[in-house]
Design an enzyme around this catalytic site. Sequence first.
Site, short mmCIF file in Angstrom:
data_model
loop_
_atom_site.label_atom_id
_atom_site.label_comp_id
_atom_site.label_asym_id
_atom_site.label_seq_id
_atom_site.Cartn_x
_atom_site.Cartn_y
_atom_site.Cartn_z
N HIS A 379 0.81 -1.23 0.00
CA HIS A 379 0.00 0.00 0.00
C HIS A 379 0.83 1.27 0.00
O HIS A 379 0.27 2.35 0.17
CB HIS A 379 -0.93 0.03 1.21
N LYS A 570 -8.89 13.48 4.49
CA LYS A 570 -7.97 12.33 4.50
C LYS A 570 -6.94 12.59 5.57
O LYS A 570 -6.86 13.70 6.11
CB LYS A 570 -7.30 12.17 3.13
N ARG A 571 -6.10 11.56 5.89
CA ARG A 571 -5.04 11.79 6.86
C ARG A 571 -4.20 12.99 6.41
O ARG A 571 -4.05 13.23 5.22
CB ARG A 571 -4.15 10.54 6.96
N LYS A 576 0.07 14.37 0.58
CA LYS A 576 -1.33 14.57 0.18
C LYS A 576 -1.62 16.04 -0.09
O LYS A 576 -2.63 16.40 -0.67
CB LYS A 576 -2.27 14.02 1.25
N THR A 678 -9.00 6.05 -1.88
CA THR A 678 -10.30 5.40 -1.98
C THR A 678 -11.43 6.41 -1.73
O THR A 678 -12.54 6.21 -2.20
CB THR A 678 -10.43 4.23 -0.98
N LYS A 682 -15.36 7.26 -3.52
CA LYS A 682 -16.62 7.53 -2.81
C LYS A 682 -17.22 8.85 -3.30
O LYS A 682 -18.43 8.96 -3.53
CB LYS A 682 -16.37 7.59 -1.30
#
Length: 835
Positions: A379, A570-571, A576, A678, A682
């Site tokens: 991952h 998100k984290r 990111k 992910t 969604k």
Amino acid sequence: MTRGYAAFPTRFPLYNAPDDLPPQYGCGPIKFNGSNNALYERHLLFDNALSPSEVGDRERYEAIARSVRDVLSQRWQQTEETYSRENPKRVYYLSMEFLIGRSLSNNILNLRLDPMARRFFAENQLDELAILAQEPDAGLGNGGLGRLAACFLDSMATMQLPGMGYGLRFEYGMFKQQIVNGWQCEQPDNWLRRPDPWEVARPQLAVTIEFGCSFEVRGGNLKATAGASTLLGIPYDRPIVGYGGKTINTLRLWASAATNSFDFQGFSAGEFVSALAERLTAETVTRVLYPDDSTSMGQGLRFVQEYFLVACSLADLVRRFRLNNSDWNCLPDKVAIQLNDTHPCLTVPELMRILLDDAGLDWELAWDITKRMLAYTNHTLLPEALEKWPLRWFELMLPRHLEIILEIDRRLREEIVTRWPEDNDRAERAGIVERGAGHLVRMAHLAIAGSHSTNGVAAIHSRLLRDVTVRDLAELYSDRFSNKTNGVTPRRWLLMSNPGLANCITNAIGDRWITNMADLELLKPLAEDGEFIAAVGMAKRQAKLRFAEWLKSQAGIQVDPDTIFDSQIKRIHEYKRQLLNGLRIVALYNRLRENPHVDMQPRTFFFAGKAAPAYQVAKLIIKFLNNLADTIDGDPAVHGRLRVVFLPEYCVSMAERLIPASDVSNQISTAGYEASGTSNMKFMMNGALTIGTRDGATIEMAEAAGEENFFLFGLTAEQVAAGRDWYNPWWHYENEPETRAVLDLILSGHFTRHEPMIVDALRNILLIGGDTYRHLADLGSYMAADLRLQSLYTKQEAWTRRAILNIASSGKFSSDRTIAEYANEIWHVSPCPVP
Ligand code: 26Q
């Protein structure tokens, strides 16, 4: 449907009359209504021995949950009975994390009891939302990896696959996040403080685990001390209800305990307290989930947790295998084990130990069986995030496993030298033991060598994994590598969380999409249908209103549903790039300050996410975003046009509310860093448009929907890699006026008036330190994409049309498709329906 990914039968018969539960539910038709709610009332009054005047919503929640569990319990047991009788090949999903969130609504929905439940709440005049909110989120995970495991369990049960999850029953899950003066503060998540109606303890199935050392807790750390020791693993089972309620699989979570409740000798010698203290140490092992900070690895307790999960799960599944099968050679025909990242990769030496020492097989046979049973999913590509454990710890705690690992390493190196006699370093690069100062065991290499399958989680990620990250090993075992693009369950993430849109879809194309997402393609022609466009537009508006109302009641925050809802949840991590989003907001803010008449769509920016407690830069990013929110909120010049909201305590339940309400999804990682993502999927299913980089699964989403329906921007992974040696953020500062203005405003302290150290830190990240994650390189094209987005939003019909095309193209991103691929190509398991 025509799509190749529908080849696996993901469509299974469902109950079509939810009011008439078939007799196998055991209790006859259970009606949650005023005339016949005996089950509920019995639980309500007798479970807690309270009078009706004393019960509150918590007791009501427990009573409803227990009633639902009564409904499913026979079916649950029949599922296991069927598996025992049919003896099919089973798949075990081993994961340190299962981020399952709440279970009550989901179980009601998957059992198709929702019409009854609605009636029950109405007729008893109960506050449904308040009661559902009594259930704490089971936060047994950090983020994507843990949530993926939960979606996979839903799909396996729905597809009637004989699958089981194995994890740890952490007493404390992911910490609770508070924001104090803009900074993240962590609070313990004591989610099991009250009895959990979904878990069933099975002490009769406890297993004993042996270690080569004893343990004591010193200064918050687990220390190894002399002498062997044992731990008890006690399983706690949770039902995983497949959609339609036909199959109910199990998630088995292990809790650690001491083997003897009392050391009787010590007890009689008057050492009552220290005997009990030892018991405390044993229970420490599953006390708390580790937050992922990707860098500060090397915690001994984490290592013990990983071995504990592996040892308990293997003992359990081998025992189950032996009940029906006498021949060890048949193990790979009956058992497939998927390793969720390297966290459970001690499975390789543990399985070898069982086959060599307990079954008495020879090395060659044991190794063949091990490889055929195991498969590994990677991952992350970040080299610093790949797990490596000190050899010394194996020496201390798991000496037999160390022997086995050294032998695996020796044979692997031999194979490499034979194949590449000229390449002197290759064995060193690809070996399992890294022979540096303080030897380390490379867990990813161990997983690749000890399994028949290694996969990444999106096409680009699988390619980079094979060609860059573990290239030397991939060249040796090229046939073991494949891609399995992630997916998410449409039951939780569309049907349950967005009933308005789900209805709209079902009205248009029927309800087959719920278990056959490829059906969503049928919506494509409707993107031109005025009535359908209006209905989808209405559903979005409904979801925005619902979210705004919830936010008001929960946090007292008022947001305007007439603005664009633009989310990044998100984290918090540098790669990111929440900071890049912050820079975009500052640029828009500057434009408004310069020219109040500039054409700009009113917008609300939502951020939510947790930073690992030790990840200082990520915590600083949270602080900066909160400062941004405060400054913009307090500036009358932009009032009503820009709003920034940082929502504390991001969790599954929050995502279920915010995603349906969002117009825009930000997926803006530095290309090449996000394995898959992910939440992107969604958002897509819920009709948000994506503004994002060509990274992870976002690339495949844009491919499926057509790039013209996405707002893509930024460097590609190849460009990022190519610029590694010469990239210079100062160039952008000096040559791009808007970038410069953004930085100047931030560095002037405009958002951090009494906090100069924040300015220094940001200057370091973005300029002086070289801007590792290329914020400045991508800001210009982010702004350009943002303009395209705003311009489309002014044409509401055109916007909704694109949203529909996104929804219609999201079928590939159902976890049913992903699980079908794992089942067919890696596990070789088939459905085992419960009659
Ligand atoms: C490791 C060692 C010690 C302590 C913690 C950890 C640890 C814990 C969790 C390391 C990593 C994680 C979680 C990783 C994760 O969530 N990865 C995400 O996985 C998703 C599912 O495949 C992808 O979609 C995301 O791209 C990826 O970031």
